[in-house]
Design a protein around this motif. Sequence first.
Motif, mmCIF file in Angstrom:
data_model
loop_
_atom_site.group_PDB
_atom_site.id
_atom_site.type_symbol
_atom_site.label_atom_id
_atom_site.label_comp_id
_atom_site.label_asym_id
_atom_site.label_seq_id
_atom_site.Cartn_x
_atom_site.Cartn_y
_atom_site.Cartn_z
ATOM 1 N N LEU A 11 76.752 129.487 103.118
ATOM 2 C CA LEU A 11 76.997 130.093 104.427
ATOM 3 C C LEU A 11 75.933 131.149 104.702
ATOM 4 O O LEU A 11 75.745 132.082 103.917
ATOM 5 C CB LEU A 11 78.398 130.726 104.452
ATOM 6 N N SER A 12 75.225 130.979 105.830
ATOM 7 C CA SER A 12 74.210 131.962 106.243
ATOM 8 C C SER A 12 74.793 132.808 107.372
ATOM 9 O O SER A 12 75.258 132.274 108.380
ATOM 10 C CB SER A 12 72.938 131.262 106.716
ATOM 11 N N LEU A 13 74.737 134.143 107.207
ATOM 12 C CA LEU A 13 75.341 135.052 108.187
ATOM 13 C C LEU A 13 74.369 136.194 108.503
ATOM 14 O O LEU A 13 73.562 136.608 107.658
ATOM 15 C CB LEU A 13 76.642 135.651 107.639
ATOM 16 N N SER A 14 74.474 136.698 109.702
ATOM 17 C CA SER A 14 73.765 137.925 110.066
ATOM 18 C C SER A 14 74.723 139.101 109.930
ATOM 19 O O SER A 14 75.949 138.924 109.908
ATOM 20 C CB SER A 14 73.230 137.850 111.491
ATOM 21 N N SER A 15 74.189 140.303 109.874
ATOM 22 C CA SER A 15 75.029 141.470 109.628
ATOM 23 C C SER A 15 76.037 141.704 110.740
ATOM 24 O O SER A 15 77.146 142.180 110.484
ATOM 25 C CB SER A 15 74.153 142.711 109.448
ATOM 26 N N ASN A 16 75.692 141.363 111.979
ATOM 27 C CA ASN A 16 76.638 141.619 113.069
ATOM 28 C C ASN A 16 77.796 140.611 113.097
ATOM 29 O O ASN A 16 78.739 140.775 113.866
ATOM 30 C CB ASN A 16 75.920 141.641 114.415
ATOM 31 N N GLU A 17 77.721 139.548 112.257
ATOM 32 C CA GLU A 17 78.838 138.615 112.163
ATOM 33 C C GLU A 17 79.872 139.049 111.120
ATOM 34 O O GLU A 17 80.987 138.531 111.078
ATOM 35 C CB GLU A 17 78.335 137.214 111.806
ATOM 36 N N ILE A 18 79.488 139.996 110.281
ATOM 37 C CA ILE A 18 80.375 140.463 109.215
ATOM 38 C C ILE A 18 81.105 141.714 109.697
ATOM 39 O O ILE A 18 80.473 142.750 109.968
ATOM 40 C CB ILE A 18 79.587 140.759 107.931
ATOM 41 N N HIS A 19 82.414 141.620 109.816
ATOM 42 C CA HIS A 19 83.195 142.760 110.273
ATOM 43 C C HIS A 19 83.534 143.698 109.124
ATOM 44 O O HIS A 19 83.496 144.919 109.288
ATOM 45 C CB HIS A 19 84.491 142.264 110.939
ATOM 46 N N ARG A 20 83.867 143.161 107.971
ATOM 47 C CA ARG A 20 84.246 143.991 106.844
ATOM 48 C C ARG A 20 83.939 143.253 105.545
ATOM 49 O O ARG A 20 83.997 142.025 105.486
ATOM 50 C CB ARG A 20 85.734 144.330 106.905
ATOM 51 N N ILE A 21 83.599 144.040 104.484
ATOM 52 C CA ILE A 21 83.346 143.477 103.158
ATOM 53 C C ILE A 21 84.361 144.076 102.194
ATOM 54 O O ILE A 21 84.502 145.294 102.090
ATOM 55 C CB ILE A 21 81.915 143.798 102.669
ATOM 56 N N GLU A 22 85.077 143.205 101.479
ATOM 57 C CA GLU A 22 86.035 143.640 100.470
ATOM 58 C C GLU A 22 85.585 143.092 99.120
ATOM 59 O O GLU A 22 85.511 141.875 98.924
ATOM 60 C CB GLU A 22 87.433 143.127 100.809
ATOM 61 N N PHE A 23 85.236 144.007 98.198
ATOM 62 C CA PHE A 23 84.817 143.582 96.859
ATOM 63 C C PHE A 23 86.055 143.320 95.995
ATOM 64 O O PHE A 23 86.984 144.141 95.967
ATOM 65 C CB PHE A 23 83.932 144.654 96.219
ATOM 66 N N LEU A 24 86.044 142.213 95.264
ATOM 67 C CA LEU A 24 87.174 141.839 94.425
ATOM 68 C C LEU A 24 87.061 142.400 93.019
ATOM 69 O O LEU A 24 87.958 142.203 92.190
ATOM 70 C CB LEU A 24 87.308 140.308 94.375
ATOM 71 N N GLU A 25 85.920 143.060 92.695
ATOM 72 C CA GLU A 25 85.771 143.823 91.461
ATOM 73 C C GLU A 25 84.898 145.031 91.769
ATOM 74 O O GLU A 25 84.288 145.122 92.830
ATOM 75 C CB GLU A 25 85.168 142.980 90.338
ATOM 76 N N THR A 26 84.854 145.958 90.845
ATOM 77 C CA THR A 26 84.160 147.225 91.109
ATOM 78 C C THR A 26 82.683 146.978 91.451
ATOM 79 O O THR A 26 81.944 146.383 90.644
ATOM 80 C CB THR A 26 84.244 148.156 89.889
ATOM 81 N N PRO A 27 82.236 147.424 92.628
ATOM 82 C CA PRO A 27 80.827 147.217 93.014
ATOM 83 C C PRO A 27 79.919 148.280 92.402
ATOM 84 O O PRO A 27 80.378 149.310 91.927
ATOM 85 C CB PRO A 27 80.869 147.348 94.533
ATOM 86 N N THR A 28 78.640 148.025 92.444
ATOM 87 C CA THR A 28 77.627 148.994 92.026
ATOM 88 C C THR A 28 77.008 149.617 93.279
ATOM 89 O O THR A 28 76.511 148.905 94.157
ATOM 90 C CB THR A 28 76.533 148.295 91.203
#
Length: 519
Positions: free
Chosen positions: A145-162
């Motif tokens: 899946l190719s997406l641009s930043s304005n298509e992403i409303h929210r990001i939820e990490f399923l493990e601790t991010p860096t």
Amino acid sequence: MKKAVLLFLLSQNFLFSFAQSLPVKTVTVFKNSNSLIYKSGKVPLKDGKYTVSEFPNALFGTYWVSGAPNELQSVFTAIDSVETPQVVLTKTELLRNNLNKPLRLLLESGNLNGYESVEAVCLKAYSSNGYSDAFMFKTKSGNYLSLSSNEIHRIEFLETPTFDLKNKTTQNRLQLNFKPGKNEAEIGLSYLTGQIGWTPVYRLELDGKNKGNLSLRAEILNDAEDLGSAELRLAAGIPNYKFAVNPSILFNYGRGSSMASGYNGPAQMANYQVAFDAETYEEKVIAVPVDQPEGYQAEDFYFYTVRPGNFPKNSRYQYPIFQTDIQPTHYFETVLPATAPGSYRNYSSNSSQPNSDKFPVFHYIEFKNTTNYPWTTGATNILSQSSAGLQPLSQDMLPYTAPGGTCKVKIAQTPEIKITHGEGDVDRQENAKRFFSVAYAKVKIEAQVCVMNYKTEPVTLKIRRPIEGTPLASEQPWNNKQEQATLRVNPSYMLEWDLELKPGEERKWSYSYEVFVNM
């Protein structure tokens, strides 16, 4: 993360305060917006080094550090590359730093609630032609899946991010190297900088014919740096810093001459004007009575001393310097057109005809500097006391006037005194003189002057005319002052008439002079 950011901010504040720890003691302010800053005090040393992270806006050849003899070994500058924690992360930076980590995306869609949830991992984050960030994801179902930043409303990490990202930035380093073995050093530091200057503004109030009051205020600008409570020494004189038109090479890293004087102004002080933006600075007026300014003489300069108390960067002061009574003398003056070799071309033959023109007359006042300090060149606002109070008249330039000298200031042109002048040749002798193997004719020129006083009061009138030629005679008494010697065939003279005219009086007279004209 918060702890790292806090430590970074604290370290930056420490460096800034450390760089500002050397207080400004005096600032010698010139009218061309260049000023010599002097700082002094004790500085802490670490391994014999005093290091700050700010470069002064020093001009070429003027940065100088002084201290105990033979203690200072060198001055070193560099621009270092440093890593700092990044406080704000963009989507691209966050995803780039967490590639292949499971996450849940909330994407815009055509569903009733407007969003759809997709589980995926980010394979790559990159820029798309500079318009927006773009990403390549692999979904949980195995699709790409190719997406641009304005298509992403929210990001939820399923493990601790860096998210402990580092930025590479540059930081200036100015380092004074001393002999080792000491924990502190007493130093003095001076340099010429731009964007600090002053301009004099006079107010001349006339009260009757022979009374008046002259006041001077200094308008001081500071766009360079915080000066604290430094003593300001306002220079009356013409500075000569021949090479200080570009930045010091110690601090010029690819900035060209951008650090040179911010205002290329007076030393053409008579024409010095700075356009101030009223919304970008604070102006302070200190209204204190001043009869005798504090100051001193040094060689060709006089320095007025003022202490504003606090002078931050991007601020202005108007500061009273002195006020003194004067005794002005009023007169009117006109200067008739000068004669020069080129102006005699009409007299190269007998075909010339007399000419007659009217010339403007100006009202002047002269007064003596009876103080023991000089008056520097500056704009002068002239007002006159009348039955309706102080009436503004004009603005002119007050020239530099040394103690004991006489000052001349123009008030305005008067339409109530008329002067007409005309002249023509009346006699000629061919081959009268040879000068550098060129033959010249001697021509006698006769001129007439007519003056008329339409005022209801008597006036003193001065008429001046510079000529190249030899004065002969005048029906009205005159003074002839020969100018400096020239290599021309004709000498240079200044013709002067001083006369008193009664109300409504008309006066006419003739005068003559002779010139040698190239045949």
